[in-house]
Write a protein that holds these residues in place. Structure first.
Motif, PDB file in Angstrom:
ATOM      1  N   LEU A   1       0.724  -1.167  -0.050  1.00 19.98           N
ATOM      2  CA  LEU A   1       0.096  -0.007  -0.032  1.00 19.98           C
ATOM      3  C   LEU A   1       1.015   1.355  -0.035  1.00 19.98           C
ATOM      4  CD1 LEU A   1      -3.006  -1.161   2.425  1.00 19.98           C
ATOM      5  CD2 LEU A   1      -3.171  -0.720   0.133  1.00 19.98           C
ATOM      6  N   GLU A   2       1.931   1.126   0.878  1.00 20.32           N
ATOM      7  CA  GLU A   2       2.862   2.349   0.843  1.00 20.32           C
ATOM      8  C   GLU A   2       3.545   2.693  -0.557  1.00 20.32           C
ATOM      9  OE1 GLU A   2       4.774   2.123   5.316  1.00 20.32           O
ATOM     10  OE2 GLU A   2       5.707   0.845   3.868  1.00 20.32           O
ATOM     11  N   MET A   3       4.008   1.600  -1.198  1.00 19.26           N
ATOM     12  CA  MET A   3       4.486   1.796  -2.485  1.00 19.26           C
ATOM     13  C   MET A   3       3.395   2.402  -3.503  1.00 19.26           C
ATOM     14  SD  MET A   3       7.621  -1.281  -2.830  1.00 19.26           S
ATOM     15  CE  MET A   3       6.203  -2.232  -3.474  1.00 19.26           C
ATOM     16  N   ALA A   4       2.190   1.720  -3.533  1.00 21.11           N
ATOM     17  CA  ALA A   4       1.279   2.297  -4.383  1.00 21.11           C
ATOM     18  C   ALA A   4       0.810   3.670  -4.174  1.00 21.11           C
ATOM     19  CB  ALA A   4       0.049   1.476  -4.238  1.00 21.11           C
ATOM     20  N   ALA A   5       0.770   3.910  -2.782  1.00 18.69           N
ATOM     21  CA  ALA A   5       0.413   5.452  -2.732  1.00 18.69           C
ATOM     22  C   ALA A   5       1.493   6.346  -3.053  1.00 18.69           C
ATOM     23  CB  ALA A   5       0.262   5.580  -0.987  1.00 18.69           C
ATOM     24  N   GLU A   6       2.807   6.036  -2.939  1.00 20.06           N
ATOM     25  CA  GLU A   6       3.984   6.810  -3.357  1.00 20.06           C
ATOM     26  C   GLU A   6       3.833   6.948  -4.618  1.00 20.06           C
ATOM     27  OE1 GLU A   6       7.042   4.933  -1.246  1.00 20.06           O
ATOM     28  OE2 GLU A   6       6.645   6.087   0.741  1.00 20.06           O
ATOM     29  N   ASP A   7       3.662   5.519  -5.302  1.00 23.10           N
ATOM     30  CA  ASP A   7       3.623   5.958  -7.090  1.00 23.10           C
ATOM     31  C   ASP A   7       2.611   6.847  -7.478  1.00 23.10           C
ATOM     32  OD1 ASP A   7       5.660   3.734  -6.940  1.00 23.10           O
ATOM     33  OD2 ASP A   7       4.371   2.326  -7.677  1.00 23.10           O
TER      34      ASP A   7
END
Length: 132
Positions: A20-26
């Motif tokens: 989720l963190e990576m998707a949000a940052e993307d």
């Protein structure tokens, strides 16, 4: 230039949280993440003026849930969605929260997009312009 949103992630499963963190940052979000309700409540207290939206895992292990966090978010007017694989055990209480529920497993980018769609662009709540 694009809008940057601050998102609170409450998830007790490290791999799901990281995804989720990576998707949000993307998607250009600034992420505040935690694995416990207590830490999430502290983040809300420290950053309630900055937070735009939250994604809450319902069951947090050890018999704890996101319900205190959901109630705190409601009090300060921050929209949230629920993200859970444990639908049967908390079904009645989940309905009381009156929030959208995304069943696990779900693609993290879709979960983030659904959460971001809950932000009221008229609220002006901590939207900032960020360099691309």
């Amino acid at each position: 230039m694009s809008e940057t949103y601050n998102i609170l992630l409450l998830e007790d499963e490290p791999l799901i949280l990281m995804d989720l963190e990576m998707a949000a940052e993307d998607l250009g979000c600034s992420v505040h993440s935690t694995t416990t309700a207590e830490a999430a409540l502290a983040l809300i207290e420290q950053h309630d003026e900055e937070l735009d939206v939250a994604i809450l895992d319902v069951s947090l292990g050890g018999g704890k849930t996101c319900f205190p966090v959901a109630n705190a978010l409601k009090q300060v007017g921050i929209p949230f969605i629920l993200h859970s694989a444990d639908l049967d055990r908390h079904n009645e209480r989940i309905r009381e929260l009156d929030a959208e529920l995304i069943a696990k497993p779900a693609p993290s980018d879709k979960v983030i997009e659904i959460a971001l769609s809950r932000i009221d662009p008229r609220s002006g709540a901590s939207m900032r312009l960020a360099a691309e």
